[in-house]
Structure formats: structure tokens, C-alpha cells
Design a protein around this motif. Structure first.
Motif, PDB file in Angstrom:
ATOM      1  N   GLN A   5     -16.282  15.913  -0.968  1.00  0.00           N
ATOM      2  CA  GLN A   5     -15.142  15.239  -1.593  1.00  0.00           C
ATOM      3  C   GLN A   5     -14.629  16.050  -2.768  1.00  0.00           C
ATOM      4  O   GLN A   5     -15.398  16.764  -3.404  1.00  0.00           O
ATOM      5  CB  GLN A   5     -15.591  13.887  -2.164  1.00  0.00           C
ATOM      6  N   ARG A   6     -13.364  15.870  -3.038  1.00  0.00           N
ATOM      7  CA  ARG A   6     -12.792  16.461  -4.259  1.00  0.00           C
ATOM      8  C   ARG A   6     -11.553  15.652  -4.627  1.00  0.00           C
ATOM      9  O   ARG A   6     -10.934  15.003  -3.773  1.00  0.00           O
ATOM     10  CB  ARG A   6     -12.447  17.943  -4.094  1.00  0.00           C
ATOM     11  N   THR A   7     -11.206  15.723  -5.920  1.00  0.00           N
ATOM     12  CA  THR A   7      -9.982  15.066  -6.389  1.00  0.00           C
ATOM     13  C   THR A   7      -8.796  15.967  -6.085  1.00  0.00           C
ATOM     14  O   THR A   7      -8.862  17.176  -6.309  1.00  0.00           O
ATOM     15  CB  THR A   7     -10.066  14.839  -7.917  1.00  0.00           C
ATOM     16  N   MET A   8      -7.726  15.358  -5.557  1.00  0.00           N
ATOM     17  CA  MET A   8      -6.487  16.118  -5.337  1.00  0.00           C
ATOM     18  C   MET A   8      -5.297  15.266  -5.774  1.00  0.00           C
ATOM     19  O   MET A   8      -5.337  14.037  -5.701  1.00  0.00           O
ATOM     20  CB  MET A   8      -6.339  16.521  -3.866  1.00  0.00           C
ATOM     21  N   ILE A   9      -4.256  15.970  -6.206  1.00  0.00           N
ATOM     22  CA  ILE A   9      -3.052  15.278  -6.670  1.00  0.00           C
ATOM     23  C   ILE A   9      -2.120  15.015  -5.490  1.00  0.00           C
ATOM     24  O   ILE A   9      -1.755  15.941  -4.759  1.00  0.00           O
ATOM     25  CB  ILE A   9      -2.316  16.130  -7.744  1.00  0.00           C
TER      26      ILE A   9
ATOM     27  N   PRO B 268      -1.499   4.856 -10.868  1.00  0.00           N
ATOM     28  CA  PRO B 268      -2.919   4.772 -10.479  1.00  0.00           C
ATOM     29  C   PRO B 268      -3.281   5.603  -9.243  1.00  0.00           C
ATOM     30  O   PRO B 268      -4.368   6.146  -9.165  1.00  0.00           O
ATOM     31  CB  PRO B 268      -3.126   3.281 -10.184  1.00  0.00           C
ATOM     32  N   PHE B 269      -2.380   5.697  -8.274  1.00  0.00           N
ATOM     33  CA  PHE B 269      -2.750   6.404  -7.055  1.00  0.00           C
ATOM     34  C   PHE B 269      -2.207   7.840  -7.032  1.00  0.00           C
ATOM     35  O   PHE B 269      -1.783   8.341  -6.001  1.00  0.00           O
ATOM     36  CB  PHE B 269      -2.296   5.607  -5.817  1.00  0.00           C
ATOM     37  N   HIS B 270      -2.252   8.494  -8.201  1.00  0.00           N
ATOM     38  CA  HIS B 270      -1.759   9.878  -8.311  1.00  0.00           C
ATOM     39  C   HIS B 270      -2.855  10.890  -7.963  1.00  0.00           C
ATOM     40  O   HIS B 270      -2.607  11.860  -7.259  1.00  0.00           O
ATOM     41  CB  HIS B 270      -1.273  10.108  -9.747  1.00  0.00           C
ATOM     42  N   ALA B 271      -4.050  10.650  -8.473  1.00  0.00           N
ATOM     43  CA  ALA B 271      -5.184  11.553  -8.202  1.00  0.00           C
ATOM     44  C   ALA B 271      -6.148  10.834  -7.260  1.00  0.00           C
ATOM     45  O   ALA B 271      -6.698   9.795  -7.610  1.00  0.00           O
ATOM     46  CB  ALA B 271      -5.875  11.930  -9.508  1.00  0.00           C
ATOM     47  N   LEU B 272      -6.312  11.377  -6.074  1.00  0.00           N
ATOM     48  CA  LEU B 272      -7.093  10.694  -5.035  1.00  0.00           C
ATOM     49  C   LEU B 272      -8.312  11.524  -4.655  1.00  0.00           C
ATOM     50  O   LEU B 272      -8.312  12.750  -4.793  1.00  0.00           O
ATOM     51  CB  LEU B 272      -6.223  10.483  -3.794  1.00  0.00           C
ATOM     52  N   SER B 273      -9.316  10.858  -4.158  1.00  0.00           N
ATOM     53  CA  SER B 273     -10.488  11.561  -3.652  1.00  0.00           C
ATOM     54  C   SER B 273     -10.266  11.868  -2.169  1.00  0.00           C
ATOM     55  O   SER B 273     -10.020  10.965  -1.374  1.00  0.00           O
ATOM     56  CB  SER B 273     -11.722  10.679  -3.851  1.00  0.00           C
ATOM     57  N   VAL B 274     -10.331  13.153  -1.844  1.00  0.00           N
ATOM     58  CA  VAL B 274     -10.081  13.593  -0.468  1.00  0.00           C
ATOM     59  C   VAL B 274     -11.393  14.147   0.094  1.00  0.00           C
ATOM     60  O   VAL B 274     -11.962  15.083  -0.471  1.00  0.00           O
ATOM     61  CB  VAL B 274      -8.984  14.678  -0.424  1.00  0.00           C
TER      62      VAL B 274
ATOM     63  N   ALA C  56       0.842  -1.210   0.000  1.00  0.00           N
ATOM     64  CA  ALA C  56       0.000   0.000   0.000  1.00  0.00           C
ATOM     65  C   ALA C  56       0.874   1.255   0.000  1.00  0.00           C
ATOM     66  O   ALA C  56       0.667   2.172  -0.807  1.00  0.00           O
ATOM     67  CB  ALA C  56      -0.919  -0.009   1.223  1.00  0.00           C
ATOM     68  N   TRP C  57       1.881   1.301   0.867  1.00  0.00           N
ATOM     69  CA  TRP C  57       2.772   2.469   0.906  1.00  0.00           C
ATOM     70  C   TRP C  57       3.538   2.609  -0.409  1.00  0.00           C
ATOM     71  O   TRP C  57       3.728   3.720  -0.912  1.00  0.00           O
ATOM     72  CB  TRP C  57       3.740   2.394   2.088  1.00  0.00           C
ATOM     73  N   ASN C  58       3.992   1.465  -0.960  1.00  0.00           N
ATOM     74  CA  ASN C  58       4.725   1.529  -2.236  1.00  0.00           C
ATOM     75  C   ASN C  58       3.861   2.175  -3.319  1.00  0.00           C
ATOM     76  O   ASN C  58       4.330   3.006  -4.096  1.00  0.00           O
ATOM     77  CB  ASN C  58       5.114   0.123  -2.715  1.00  0.00           C
ATOM     78  N   LEU C  59       2.587   1.764  -3.371  1.00  0.00           N
ATOM     79  CA  LEU C  59       1.703   2.295  -4.410  1.00  0.00           C
ATOM     80  C   LEU C  59       1.429   3.786  -4.201  1.00  0.00           C
ATOM     81  O   LEU C  59       1.334   4.553  -5.167  1.00  0.00           O
ATOM     82  CB  LEU C  59       0.390   1.510  -4.444  1.00  0.00           C
ATOM     83  N   LEU C  60       1.302   4.180  -2.944  1.00  0.00           N
ATOM     84  CA  LEU C  60       1.088   5.606  -2.670  1.00  0.00           C
ATOM     85  C   LEU C  60       2.337   6.414  -3.037  1.00  0.00           C
ATOM     86  O   LEU C  60       2.250   7.490  -3.640  1.00  0.00           O
ATOM     87  CB  LEU C  60       0.721   5.815  -1.196  1.00  0.00           C
ATOM     88  N   GLU C  61       3.506   5.887  -2.682  1.00  0.00           N
ATOM     89  CA  GLU C  61       4.756   6.587  -3.034  1.00  0.00           C
ATOM     90  C   GLU C  61       4.898   6.710  -4.550  1.00  0.00           C
ATOM     91  O   GLU C  61       5.300   7.756  -5.070  1.00  0.00           O
ATOM     92  CB  GLU C  61       5.962   5.839  -2.452  1.00  0.00           C
ATOM     93  N   GLN C  62       4.548   5.636  -5.230  1.00  0.00           N
ATOM     94  CA  GLN C  62       4.605   5.665  -6.690  1.00  0.00           C
ATOM     95  C   GLN C  62       3.615   6.705  -7.244  1.00  0.00           C
ATOM     96  O   GLN C  62       3.917   7.427  -8.193  1.00  0.00           O
ATOM     97  CB  GLN C  62       4.257   4.276  -7.232  1.00  0.00           C
ATOM     98  N   GLY C  63       2.439   6.793  -6.607  1.00  0.00           N
ATOM     99  CA  GLY C  63       1.428   7.773  -7.015  1.00  0.00           C
ATOM    100  C   GLY C  63       1.935   9.199  -6.894  1.00  0.00           C
ATOM    101  O   GLY C  63       1.593  10.067  -7.695  1.00  0.00           O
ATOM    102  N   ALA C  64       2.737   9.468  -5.874  1.00  0.00           N
ATOM    103  CA  ALA C  64       3.276  10.816  -5.684  1.00  0.00           C
ATOM    104  C   ALA C  64       4.389  11.120  -6.685  1.00  0.00           C
ATOM    105  O   ALA C  64       4.587  12.265  -7.084  1.00  0.00           O
ATOM    106  CB  ALA C  64       3.798  10.967  -4.256  1.00  0.00           C
ATOM    107  N   ARG C  65       5.120  10.082  -7.089  1.00  0.00           N
ATOM    108  CA  ARG C  65       6.269  10.265  -7.992  1.00  0.00           C
ATOM    109  C   ARG C  65       5.874  10.374  -9.454  1.00  0.00           C
ATOM    110  O   ARG C  65       6.467  11.105 -10.230  1.00  0.00           O
ATOM    111  CB  ARG C  65       7.206   9.054  -7.877  1.00  0.00           C
ATOM    112  N   ASP C  66       4.827   9.619  -9.840  1.00  0.00           N
ATOM    113  CA  ASP C  66       4.548   9.393 -11.254  1.00  0.00           C
ATOM    114  C   ASP C  66       3.112   9.816 -11.581  1.00  0.00           C
ATOM    115  O   ASP C  66       2.156   9.235 -11.058  1.00  0.00           O
ATOM    116  CB  ASP C  66       4.743   7.888 -11.536  1.00  0.00           C
ATOM    117  N   ARG C  67       2.973  10.824 -12.452  1.00  0.00           N
ATOM    118  CA  ARG C  67       1.620  11.333 -12.725  1.00  0.00           C
ATOM    119  C   ARG C  67       0.766  10.350 -13.511  1.00  0.00           C
ATOM    120  O   ARG C  67      -0.436  10.546 -13.648  1.00  0.00           O
ATOM    121  CB  ARG C  67       1.681  12.702 -13.398  1.00  0.00           C
ATOM    122  N   HIS C  68       1.392   9.284 -14.040  1.00  0.00           N
ATOM    123  CA  HIS C  68       0.608   8.272 -14.756  1.00  0.00           C
ATOM    124  C   HIS C  68       0.239   7.096 -13.833  1.00  0.00           C
ATOM    125  O   HIS C  68      -0.443   6.167 -14.253  1.00  0.00           O
ATOM    126  CB  HIS C  68       1.381   7.745 -15.963  1.00  0.00           C
TER     127      HIS C  68
END
Ligand SMILES: Cc1cc2nc3c(=O)[nH]c(=O)nc-3n(C[C@H](O)[C@H](O)[C@H](O)COP(=O)(O)O)c2cc1C
Length: 207
Positions: free
Chosen positions: A50-54, A33-39, A19-31
Motif C-alpha cells: 500500500q501507499r498514499t497517492m493523491i 477528505p478524499f484527496h489522499a487515498l491509500s492505493v 460516494a462519487w461526489n466525495l471522490l470528485e471533490q477529493g480530486a478538485r480540492d487538496r483540503h
């Protein structure tokens, strides 16, 4: 022939690590899957918003997620008044839903905001220079101001004043992995703001 089980399938520690790996990858890479999240936050009337945030940065040691925003947007007041936050995203590619729960805090005009501001490209800074606030009503669609037409550099005082950083401190992480052999759901809970105890209470759950 079915694919082999992923390493996290029956292992809580690997599940959390993934889970942490995927989140870290989301922050690094705009392509990723976990780059744009619903907050989601709670407004003054107690209603969910709710809104989408990068996702901009993840620190798994401190259990924080960093997002950027405009202090004029409604979420600033909402989260400043009521810090309870939920973040979620489903990745169809990974057949995985992650939900995170915790507390959000905005940083404005401090070291954290200044460092984030310096790390940005001018192209991203323009959003904060718009004379119209996010969510401000406009009379016609043509009144929309395209921020990409603006030129903003790091020393733009107005844009920098509008810019703020949202840091979410994660207290709980919920994982749902869909698999034809049997879904896997897991929950990880850390004690409140206790950053010193990195080991969460980990539990498999019925999906
Ligand atoms: C793909 C996408 C990414 C977005 N990223 C951000 C972001 O990183 N920060 C932000 O404040 N708003 C972002 N927005 C806009 C928000 O979703 C929202 O519309 C706006 O911030 C107003 O939200 P509020 O009224 O809840 O404050 C994004 C919207 C989309 C569609």
C-alpha cells in the motif's frame, strides 16, 4: 436532539451518488477528505503493498480514478504485472469509509500522460526530475535530494520520461457509514470492464 438522517441513509442510488461526489471533490480540492487515498497493489511475491497517492481526477461515467506517479517506483512494475488494485480511505469528518476495487493501468509516453503532464504546475513536475528513483536506497539521510530545489518546466524531457499516469478502472465500490442510529454498509458491483453497463448491482450489507 439528534441530527436528521442524511439523504443517502436508506437510499442506495443516493449513496452511490454521494460516494462519487466525495471522490470528485477529493480530486478538485487538496483540503478535501478524499484527496489522499491509500492505493494497494500486489507485488511479484503475491504480497499486498500500500501507499498514499493523491487523487487527480475522477470520471464517474467511465468509472475511472487518475493518479500521477514516477515510472521508476516499484508500484509501476507491480501494477503493470498484476493490475488488481484496491483503494481505501476513512473520513472521520464524514464517518465514512470508501473502498474501491478494480484494475490499474499505467500510461507512459502516450496522449493520456501528455495531457496530464501539461495540466500540471512546474512545482509538481520537479518530483519527476530527481536523479534518484523513488524507493532507491541512499547511504545516509543527508543524501536525500530535495526535488523542490530543482527547476523543471513542461519541456523537460527527463522529467517527462519519468512521469506516468495510473488510471484505475473501478469494478466495485464498498461504502461504510457509521451512525449511532445504525451503521449503513452498501456494495456496488459493475460487470468487469463493461463500461457500457453503467448500472451496478447494488446491495445493502451487514457491517
Ligand atoms: C501525502 C502523500 C502523498 C503522496 N502522493 C503520491 C502520489 O500522488 N503518487 C506517488 O507515486 N506517490 C505518492 N506518495 C509517495 C508514495 O506514498 C510512496 O511512498 C512512493 O510512491 C513509493 O511507493 P512504491 O514503493 O509503492 O512504488 C505520497 C506520499 C504521501 C505521504
Amino acid at each position: 436532539m439528534s441530527a436528521s438522517q442524511p439523504a443517502f441513509y436508506n437510499d442506495l442510488a443516493v449513496t452511490l451518488d454521494t460516494a462519487w461526489n466525495l471522490l470528485e471533490q477529493g480530486a478538485r480540492d487538496r483540503h478535501a477528505p478524499f484527496h489522499a487515498l491509500s492505493v494497494a497493489s500486489v507485488d511479484q511475491a503475491g504480497n499486498p503493498r500500500q501507499r498514499t497517492m493523491i487523487l487527480r481526477h475522477v470520471d464517474r461515467e467511465l468509472r475511472t480514478l487518475r493518479f500521477h506517479s514516477d515510472q521508476r517506483s516499484p508500484k509501476f512494475e507491480q501494477i503493470s504485472n498484476r493490475p488488481a488494485i484496491s483503494v481505501s480511505h476513512y473520513s472521520a469528518e464524514h464517518k465514512l469509509e470508501l473502498r474501491l476495487f478494480g484494475k490499474g493501468r499505467f500510461h507512459l509516453g502516450d496522449d493520456i500522460a501528455a495531457r496530464a503532464w501539461l495540466s500540471m504546475r512546474d512545482l509538481s513536475r520537479v518530483c519527476y526530475r530527481s536523479p534518484k528513483a523513488p524507493s532507491e536506497p541512499i547511504d545516509s539521510p543527508d543524501d536525500y535530494l530535495d526535488p523542490s530545489k530543482l527547476v523543471v518546466t513542461s519541456d523537460d524531457a527527463i522529467a517527462q520520461r519519468n512521469f506516468c499516469v495510473l488510471i484505475i478502472h473501478v469494478e466495485e465500490l464498498d461504502w461504510i457509514y457509521l451512525d449511532h442510529r445504525g451503521n449503513r454498509r452498501a456494495r456496488f458491483r459493475w460487470g468487469g470492464n463493461d463500461v457500457a453497463s453503467p448500472l451496478p448491482q447494488s446491495q445493502w450489507l451487514q457491517h
